[in-house]
Design an enzyme around this catalytic site. Structure first.
Site, PDB file in Angstrom:
ATOM      1  N   TYR A 142      74.578  -6.441  23.767  1.00  0.00           N
ATOM      2  CA  TYR A 142      73.172  -6.317  23.413  1.00  0.00           C
ATOM      3  C   TYR A 142      72.517  -7.673  23.165  1.00  0.00           C
ATOM      4  O   TYR A 142      71.296  -7.809  23.262  1.00  0.00           O
ATOM      5  CB  TYR A 142      73.009  -5.437  22.167  1.00  0.00           C
ATOM      6  CG  TYR A 142      73.322  -3.977  22.389  1.00  0.00           C
ATOM      7  CD1 TYR A 142      73.891  -3.519  23.585  1.00  0.00           C
ATOM      8  CD2 TYR A 142      73.064  -3.037  21.414  1.00  0.00           C
ATOM      9  CE1 TYR A 142      74.171  -2.189  23.779  1.00  0.00           C
ATOM     10  CE2 TYR A 142      73.344  -1.694  21.591  1.00  0.00           C
ATOM     11  CZ  TYR A 142      73.902  -1.271  22.782  1.00  0.00           C
ATOM     12  OH  TYR A 142      74.188   0.059  22.977  1.00  0.00           O
ATOM     13  N   LYS A 187      88.956  -1.874  23.695  1.00  0.00           N
ATOM     14  CA  LYS A 187      89.403  -1.587  25.060  1.00  0.00           C
ATOM     15  C   LYS A 187      90.255  -2.774  25.520  1.00  0.00           C
ATOM     16  O   LYS A 187      90.013  -3.408  26.551  1.00  0.00           O
ATOM     17  CB  LYS A 187      88.189  -1.372  25.986  1.00  0.00           C
ATOM     18  CG  LYS A 187      88.542  -0.804  27.368  1.00  0.00           C
ATOM     19  CD  LYS A 187      89.173   0.570  27.312  1.00  0.00           C
ATOM     20  CE  LYS A 187      89.416   1.116  28.726  1.00  0.00           C
ATOM     21  NZ  LYS A 187      90.206   2.365  28.707  1.00  0.00           N
ATOM     22  N   ASP A 219      88.095   5.050  24.819  1.00  0.00           N
ATOM     23  CA  ASP A 219      88.074   6.339  25.509  1.00  0.00           C
ATOM     24  C   ASP A 219      88.920   7.369  24.764  1.00  0.00           C
ATOM     25  O   ASP A 219      88.542   8.536  24.640  1.00  0.00           O
ATOM     26  CB  ASP A 219      88.517   6.205  26.967  1.00  0.00           C
ATOM     27  CG  ASP A 219      89.722   5.302  27.145  1.00  0.00           C
ATOM     28  OD1 ASP A 219      90.127   4.622  26.186  1.00  0.00           O
ATOM     29  OD2 ASP A 219      90.264   5.266  28.277  1.00  0.00           O
ATOM     30  N   ASP A 243      77.654   2.087  19.236  1.00  0.00           N
ATOM     31  CA  ASP A 243      76.416   2.809  19.533  1.00  0.00           C
ATOM     32  C   ASP A 243      76.731   4.176  20.127  1.00  0.00           C
ATOM     33  O   ASP A 243      76.155   5.194  19.735  1.00  0.00           O
ATOM     34  CB  ASP A 243      75.577   1.970  20.507  1.00  0.00           C
ATOM     35  CG  ASP A 243      74.150   2.478  20.643  1.00  0.00           C
ATOM     36  OD1 ASP A 243      73.783   3.440  19.949  1.00  0.00           O
ATOM     37  OD2 ASP A 243      73.402   1.902  21.441  1.00  0.00           O
ATOM     38  N   ASP A 247      76.725   8.160  17.994  1.00  0.00           N
ATOM     39  CA  ASP A 247      75.914   9.283  18.473  1.00  0.00           C
ATOM     40  C   ASP A 247      76.798  10.483  18.791  1.00  0.00           C
ATOM     41  O   ASP A 247      76.418  11.643  18.537  1.00  0.00           O
ATOM     42  CB  ASP A 247      75.110   8.873  19.704  1.00  0.00           C
ATOM     43  CG  ASP A 247      73.807   8.176  19.337  1.00  0.00           C
ATOM     44  OD1 ASP A 247      73.613   7.898  18.136  1.00  0.00           O
ATOM     45  OD2 ASP A 247      73.004   7.897  20.224  1.00  0.00           O
TER      46      ASP A 247
END
Length: 353
Positions: A142, A187, A219, A243, A247
């Site tokens: 970001y 990851k 994942d 992020d 959610d």
């Protein structure tokens, strides 16, 4: 206590839920003998329309003046549907995080017994789920180097050791105050930035021997949150993964309108609901204000005003148990309460307690 609060309603349903948060804060301060002073600031699409900047300098100065920021939401479809827009509401949110040094986003995920049926997951999976996701908020893709033309684009996922160390210490601090279990999500099998995350985490873990530390690829973490959400206690991860995962975690409770968050770091902390601006509901007085109101509870708790925070949580639970709810979480056949009506009911409860 004397509190100075910057209020940033933002866009969409933001002004509607912001009013409920302010009213609840005022009621609590009156009950416990605190004084509170508010200053309002513009941000997001509202600020772009007014001054051309989604986080103008005046708003930044208001945030610096304050002890805390009560923020609501930014976002507007007219920018979402224009890929050529040079200025976007969300840039204001990123600017606020960066300029205030808000590197730690704390998002609790918990369930409410009377709303278990609203979760898309089986009741036995979510009943009792209670964990916190600590998201690094000012690094990664970001904020990394970017490039875009008609044929090629990239976002750089860059992290430094100090950025990783400081967010890990925050996460361990929360784990020590809870069930002493920390899951580091990365990851590392693919991304170099994640390998640095895991290396630093492995170096820091021995300094917290009372905390069980485990490591999980993002994942796998996404799958595990759905299969076994009660496995988690505190989860820490980088900006983009956080992020997405937070959610995803919001569906466990049954509604994004139920979950608050805090962003803390170098300067003024910010407290906000995790949901967006829901522009389709703007002006309809149907938005759930509970996440905004619970953000006020987190604000009081940040300043070690635990009784004040507890009373807000008690009032929210009482409103749910009494079926004083906005339409998206109301029981079948129950009365539909407006945003204002839910907020007013909670304020009355606080005043009468």
């Amino acid at each position: 206590m004397n509190l100075k609060i910057a209020v940033l309603p933002g866009d969409g349903i933001g002004p509607e839920i912001s009013r409920q948060g302010v009213d609840v804060m005022t009621a609590v301060c009156e009950k416990f003998g605190h004084t509170v002073e508010y200053r309002h600031g513009i941000c997001g699409a509202d600020a772009i329309d007014k001054v051309g900047d989604p986080f103008p300098e005046d708003t930044y100065e208001t945030c610096l003046w304050a002890d805390a920021v009560l923020f609501s939401a930014v976002g507007d479809p007219k920018f979402d549907n224009d890929p050529k827009a040079k200025v976007r509401p969300e840039q204001g949110l990123l600017a606020m995080r960066k300029k205030l040094g808000l590197f730690a986003n704390i998002r609790p995920v918990e369930t409410f017994p009377c709303l278990i049926h609203k979760s898309p997951l089986k009741a036995e999976l979510v009943d009792g789920a209670d964990f916190i996701c600590i998201r690094e908020l000012t690094g990664g893709m970001y904020f990394g180097e970017k490039y875009e033309d008609n044929e090629r684009a990239y976002d750089t996922n860059a992290y430094t050791r100090p950025e990783i160390e400081r967010i890990l210490h925050v996460a361990y601090g929360y784990a020590l105050r809870r069930r002493k279990h920390l899951t580091v999500v990365d990851k590392a099998n693919v991304l170099a930035s994640s390998r640095l995350w895991r290396k630093v985490a492995q170096e820091i873990a021995p300094a917290y021997p009372d905390v069980q530390t485990d490591y999980m690829y993002v994942d796998n973490a996404a799958m595990r949150m759905i299969q076994e959400p009660k496995f988690f206690d505190v989860m820490v991860t980088e900006n983009t993964f956080g992020d997405i995962l937070t959610d995803e975690g919001s569906v466990i409770s049954g509604s994004m309108g139920l979950l608050p968050s805090a962003s803390t770091g170098e300067k003024t902390p910010v407290f906000e609901p995790i949901h967006g601006s829901w522009p389709q509901a703007k002006g309809k007085n149907i938005a759930n204000p509970l996440a905004q109101i619970l953000s006020v509870a987190m604000l009081f708790e940040y300043f070690n005003l635990s009784e004040e925070g507890a009373l807000i949580r008690q009032a929210v639970n009482a409103s749910l148990d009494s079926n004083v709810r906005t339409p998206e979480i109301q029981v079948e056949g129950g009365a539909h309460y407006s945003t204002d009506a839910v907020g007013s009911w909670i304020v009355d409860y606080i005043k009468k307690s």
